[in-house]
Design a protein around this motif. Structure first.
Motif, short mmCIF file in Angstrom:
data_model
loop_
_atom_site.label_atom_id
_atom_site.label_comp_id
_atom_site.label_asym_id
_atom_site.label_seq_id
_atom_site.Cartn_x
_atom_site.Cartn_y
_atom_site.Cartn_z
N LEU A 186 0.01 49.73 6.70
CA LEU A 186 -0.93 48.70 6.24
C LEU A 186 -1.03 47.54 7.23
O LEU A 186 -0.04 47.11 7.82
CB LEU A 186 -0.49 48.18 4.88
N MET A 187 -2.26 47.05 7.39
CA MET A 187 -2.51 45.87 8.22
C MET A 187 -3.44 44.94 7.45
O MET A 187 -4.46 45.38 6.92
CB MET A 187 -3.13 46.25 9.57
N GLY A 188 -3.07 43.67 7.39
CA GLY A 188 -3.89 42.69 6.68
C GLY A 188 -4.08 41.42 7.49
O GLY A 188 -3.36 41.18 8.47
N MET A 189 -5.04 40.62 7.06
CA MET A 189 -5.34 39.35 7.74
C MET A 189 -5.17 38.19 6.76
O MET A 189 -5.84 38.14 5.73
CB MET A 189 -6.78 39.36 8.25
N ARG A 190 -4.23 37.31 7.07
CA ARG A 190 -4.16 36.04 6.34
C ARG A 190 -4.91 35.02 7.19
O ARG A 190 -4.40 34.54 8.20
CB ARG A 190 -2.72 35.61 6.10
N TYR A 191 -6.12 34.73 6.76
CA TYR A 191 -7.00 33.97 7.65
C TYR A 191 -7.67 32.83 6.92
O TYR A 191 -7.81 32.84 5.69
CB TYR A 191 -8.05 34.90 8.27
N VAL A 192 -8.08 31.82 7.69
CA VAL A 192 -8.77 30.68 7.12
C VAL A 192 -10.25 31.04 6.96
O VAL A 192 -10.95 31.32 7.93
CB VAL A 192 -8.58 29.41 7.96
N ALA A 193 -10.68 31.04 5.70
CA ALA A 193 -12.06 31.41 5.39
C ALA A 193 -12.96 30.19 5.24
O ALA A 193 -14.18 30.34 5.06
CB ALA A 193 -12.10 32.25 4.11
N ASP A 194 -12.38 29.02 5.30
CA ASP A 194 -13.16 27.78 5.20
C ASP A 194 -12.25 26.66 5.69
O ASP A 194 -11.27 26.33 5.03
CB ASP A 194 -13.60 27.54 3.75
N GLU A 195 -12.58 26.10 6.85
CA GLU A 195 -11.72 25.03 7.37
C GLU A 195 -11.93 23.70 6.67
O GLU A 195 -11.16 22.77 6.87
CB GLU A 195 -11.93 24.87 8.88
N ALA A 196 -12.99 23.62 5.84
CA ALA A 196 -13.22 22.42 5.04
C ALA A 196 -13.25 21.15 5.89
O ALA A 196 -12.73 20.11 5.49
CB ALA A 196 -12.17 22.31 3.93
#
Length: 683
Positions: free
Chosen positions: A221-231
């Protein structure tokens, strides 16, 4: 209560080839328990406790470093070393045996570290902008840097597969990877990685994903913990965040996303990503739910989801597939087990103090403010074992130390009586909880009272315990947990003219209008008092002899204080010491000096002077009982540190005597509770 068989949180979830036993996980975080960058026994036992407690998955590291020029900023695991493999294998094998899946988050820290750590290599970035938190001015990555780091990612991924983990997660917020993605930080020269298009900004991330997938093959498994909105204006907008998820899904390279909102480059920004007590629970849950609804990739998320009710809402309403309760499991590793057994009411609450993360960002190890067994699983128990011999234990004081002593003693089966001079339990915690923003702290007391009452502890409130009262109980053990009382700094004159931070917090003294708050303890009490004073409309000068104010209040907890104080009539003065106070009519003159210029002083006029100088032990009862006790009050430190029982003493009477918490010296809540646990667990 929701029946366990129908509880949305206890339903299994299929993630690719992996069947997760429920919907609760601990997301990636770095407790900083590594030794030389390796996740040895302390690290392994910490995660194993959560696996045994029932979580579906433990996500280790936050984040593990893939390259030598990504030196650890806070105890990171070093996955660029081959020697990490057997350590991670042992961790994975143990957690698998306990029924939990195991993943690890990997990263190149980029500018979120320092050049004077590790091998003193240049800090790397997708532009020259400095990250304020770590202060380094990064070298702009060259083509050979990019190629090298991609190869390092692939090597690290392969090591984790060899170690037997179920997958990896890529850290893509505040680190090197999203340094390219964010328009705020991508200042690459014109070319394939520049900030001119989303395609270019995502290029590095996809090259890493492709290299890692090629190395580990399908099924890992490979996943992305990413910023979807820097606000933040000019940063990654939510529309790009949704589009990124679509591209991750379309690529076939990403099995799940883990959603972040905000930036982490300053303490203030970090507390929006990871909110602390007094801030709204689950503030970014709707963003995660939107991405799940619009894209359909398996979606994880964690940001102040402190309780089962909030977690259940997230899963039941389709906002998340897996819910992260990370700080909650630092407070109580057995949440899932208690939930499944119908003991939800026994869950030790996370009170949002964020003592855990603040310690990490100050270079320490993660500790829970009111679970001292966390991170000490080698020597401290989460479950209290019954004693072979039942004893009569008398505890004086019902603050955090006394209540923890009572809880543990009762769990061991002893008969416990607690004397408390006040009409309610709580000690200094009750004073802390007077401030609305920190009212959650009372959970430390409420949980212990519930545990004590369920175990039959006898409480005698409104009782000033004298030595005769204690001895009349014919105790086998006496524990003095009477706390401390506020003490005054050493002043040449005028000590009788000042009031304490406690006087302000308790409401015993009304705020003046023009106030000096002199703080040389540097803890929460001063800043809490400053909040109360500022809210009254007063002008406040917070003065400290230290080079920085409130050094005991760490970065994330400092943020809400600053938001309350910085734009009011409050000023901060460092490196000045209050030496004396003189009355002048209806005003007070503060005589102020400096440790740096001992021969100089100045005077300032106020109508009120508030001081914060820690506490002095309230220990008269202890010293009265000491000569009568079997052990003469002595503590065997070697046994205490090793987690072993205290030896017998040789005093004239048949009881042992101990004192704990601030009755010994001015410390903090964690120290008081740890005193109690490690002493009483073997009585």
């Amino acid at each position: 209560m929701t029946r366990a068989s129908n509880d949305p949180l206890l339903q299994p979830y299929q993630l690719g080839p992996l069947t997760l036993r429920n919907r609760i996980m601990t997301t990636s975080h770095e407790p900083a328990y590594t030794e030389d960058g390796m996740p040895k026994d302390r690290y392994r036992l910490y995660h194993l406790a959560r696996a045994k407690g029932g979580v579906a998955m433990v996500m280790t590291a936050g984040s593990a470093s893939v390259s030598r020029d990504s030196p650890p900023a806070f105890g990171n695991v070093l996955v660029w070393k081959d020697e990490v493999v057997p350590w991670m294998k042992r961790l994975a094998d143990d957690c698998h045996e306990a029924g939990a899946a195991v993943m690890i988050q990997i990263t190149h820290l980029g500018r979120r570290t320092r050049w004077d750590k590790g091998d003193w290599l240049p800090v790397l970035g997708a532009g020259p902008a400095r990250e304020p938190a770590h202060r380094a001015f990064p070298k702009v990555a060259e083509d050979w840097d990019i190629a090298r780091v991609i190869h390092d990612y692939a090597d690290a991924a392969e090591r984790m597969k060899v170690a037997g983990l179920d997958g990896i997660e890529f850290e893509c917020y505040g680190h090197f990877m999203d340094n390219f993605i964010s328009p705020l930080t991508n200042a690459m020269p014109e070319g394939p990685y520049d900030g001119s298009s989303l395609d270019n900004r995502l290029r590095f991330a996809f090259e890493v994903l492709e290299a890692c997938r090629k190395r580990v093959g399908p099924g890992f498994l490979m996943g992305m913990r990413y910023v979807a909105d820097e606000a933040e204006p000019g940063g990654i907008p939510v529309e790009d965040g949704v589009e990124m998820a679509r591209r991750f899904k379309a690529s076939g390279l990403v099995d799940f996303v883990n959603i972040i909102k905000g930036r982490i480059h300053t303490d203030a920004a970090l507390t929006e990503v990871i909110p602390v007590q007094g801030m709204r629970s689950a503030p970014h849950l709707d963003l995660a739910g939107r991405i799940r609804a619009e894209v359909g990739l398996p979606t994880f998320h964690a940001a102040r989801i402190p309780d089962v009710a909030t977690a259940r809402h997230a899963v039941a309403n389709g906002l998340l597939d897996m819910v992260g309760m990370t700080r909650a499991h630092i407070a109580d590793p057995h949440i899932v087990r208690k939930l499944a057994e119908g003991r939800e009411h026994e869950i030790r609450p996370c009170v949002g103090a964020t003592y855990c993360l603040d310690r990490i960002y100050q270079g320490g190890m993660a500790l829970c403010i009111h679970n001292p067994a966390t991170g000490r699983e080698e020597t401290m128990p989460h479950d209290i074992a019954p004693a072979a011999e039942k004893k009569k234990i008398v505890i004086v004081g019902a603050g955090p130390a006394g209540l923890e002593a009572a809880r543990v003693a009762a769990a061991r089966g002893h008969a416990v009586t607690v004397f408390e001079v006040a009409d309610r339990p709580g000690g200094q915690i009750r004073l802390t909880a007077q401030t609305k923003r920190r009212s959650e702290m009372i959970g430390i007391i409420d949980w212990r009272m519930e545990q004590c009452q369920a175990a039959g502890v006898e409480f005698r409130f409104n009782t000033w315990a004298e030595a005769a009262d204690v001895l009349a109980e014919k105790p086998d053990v006496v524990i003095v947990a009477t706390g401390g009382l506020p003490q005054l700094p050493e002043l040449a004159s005028g000590a009788d003219r000042v009031v304490t931070a406690w006087d302000i917090l308790s409401g015993d003294v009304r705020p003046g209008q023009n106030i000096l708050l002199y703080d040389d303890a540097g803890d929460h009490a001063a800043l809490q008092a400053a909040e109360v004073l500022a809210a009254s409309g007063a002008s406040v000068e917070v003065m400290t002899p230290d080079r920085a104010f409130a050094p005991e209040v760490m970065g994330m907890n400092l943020v809400p204080y600053m938001r309350a104080l910085q734009f009011g009539k409050t000023r901060f003065t460092v490196t000045y010491r209050l030496n004396a106070v003189r009355p002048e009519g209806n005003q007070l003159t503060a005589v102020v000096g400096s440790d740096y210029l001992l021969d100089r002083s100045e005077t300032r006029s106020f109508d009120q002077i508030v001081v914060n100088h820690g506490t002095a032990p309230n220990a008269d009862l202890y010293f009265e009982l000491k000569p009568l006790s079997e052990n003469l009050g002595a503590v065997d430190y070697e046994a205490l540190i090793a987690g072993q029982p205290q030896p017998d003493g040789k005093g004239p009477r048949g009881f042992r005597l101990y004192r704990i918490g601030d009755a010994v010296e001015s410390r903090n809540t964690h120290a008081a509770i740890y005193d109690a646990l490690r002493l009483v667990k073997d009585i």
